[in-house]
Design an enzyme around this catalytic site. Sequence first.
Site, PDB file in Angstrom:
ATOM      1  N   ASN A   1      -4.186   9.072   2.523  1.00  0.00           N
ATOM      2  CA  ASN A   1      -4.720   8.231   3.597  1.00  0.00           C
ATOM      3  C   ASN A   1      -5.198   9.046   4.795  1.00  0.00           C
ATOM      4  OD1 ASN A   1      -4.599   5.740   2.434  1.00  0.00           O
ATOM      5  ND2 ASN A   1      -2.968   4.936   3.737  1.00  0.00           N
TER       6      ASN A   1
ATOM      7  N   SER B   1      -6.356   0.785  12.922  1.00  0.00           N
ATOM      8  CA  SER B   1      -5.508   0.320  14.020  1.00  0.00           C
ATOM      9  C   SER B   1      -5.750   1.115  15.299  1.00  0.00           C
ATOM     10  CB  SER B   1      -4.029   0.421  13.616  1.00  0.00           C
ATOM     11  OG  SER B   1      -3.746  -0.404  12.520  1.00  0.00           O
TER      12      SER B   1
ATOM     13  N   ASP C   1       0.817  -1.213   0.000  1.00  0.00           N
ATOM     14  CA  ASP C   1       0.000   0.000   0.000  1.00  0.00           C
ATOM     15  C   ASP C   1       0.851   1.263   0.000  1.00  0.00           C
ATOM     16  OD1 ASP C   1      -2.313  -1.437  -0.093  1.00  0.00           O
ATOM     17  OD2 ASP C   1      -2.785  -1.242   2.041  1.00  0.00           O
TER      18      ASP C   1
ATOM     19  N   ALA D   1      -6.481   1.865   7.273  1.00  0.00           N
ATOM     20  CA  ALA D   1      -5.047   1.842   7.561  1.00  0.00           C
ATOM     21  C   ALA D   1      -4.810   2.206   9.036  1.00  0.00           C
ATOM     22  CB  ALA D   1      -4.321   2.786   6.603  1.00  0.00           C
ATOM     23  N   TYR D   2      -4.044   3.251   9.293  1.00  0.00           N
ATOM     24  CA  TYR D   2      -3.725   3.660  10.664  1.00  0.00           C
ATOM     25  C   TYR D   2      -4.995   3.917  11.467  1.00  0.00           C
ATOM     26  CZ  TYR D   2      -0.911   6.079  14.256  1.00  0.00           C
ATOM     27  OH  TYR D   2      -0.288   6.457  15.410  1.00  0.00           O
TER      28      TYR D   2
END
Length: 252
Positions: free
Chosen positions: A111, A157, A41, A153-154
């Site tokens: 992102n 998480s 990614d 993504a982050y």
Amino acid sequence: MRIGFSVADRSDAQLAYQRLKARYGEAPLEEADYVVALGGDGSMLDALHAIMPRHTPVYGMNYGSVGFLMNDAHEDQLIERLKAAKPAHISPLRMRGEDMAGGKFEALAINEVSLLRQTRQTAKVRILVDGTLRLEELAADGVLLATPTGSTAYNLSAHGPILPIGSQLLALTPISAFRPRRWRGAVLRHTCLVRFEMIEAEKRPVAAVADNMEFRQARWVEIAEAPEISLTLLFDPDRALDERVLIEQFSN
């Protein structure tokens, strides 16, 4: 069909690049009809940033570890796969800010934009949305604002929500919040202007990160969507991004 390549610094991606280049030829990125990103990614993000002024469609092939934005790494029938691929259109976030020395900085994020504490000291951040104070003080490791593309993504998480592609929403998510401990963030309209102001910025330095661009000792940061920029990601019909987001929401 002119194909350009954006390749990760991994041996498997580099070897695949040599085979694909020999088989399909290669055009400079600025002249390509399509860009094929080889890697994970991160490689897709690098390719999208590289072609951002030209809006060239980008097709990813997964030679990385996660590859949520990538297609399977099959080298056969690449031309046919590019022609049959389904597009997903996204706009990045534009981050503007000022550091403690008065220097201005600006970057684009596909992102997310993250604010991260630089030292052992907890970051303290004031949050405003469209000019209205929404949170007087967030004490946390940081906070981020994610696009739908970046929500898996982050943001995921950090226990933020997954946003469907095309939902025209942004995820505002704290990172390891200490106070208010029960605040889980917010889902905002994509047209919102979000401003972060650092509290005790000299004692509690904070870095502002837009994808892979980092700016240290931020005093304040403003983030808004850049609607004038449209990026196109290409996916095989059986790996459409909206379907992958839906599958992710029901995974364990």
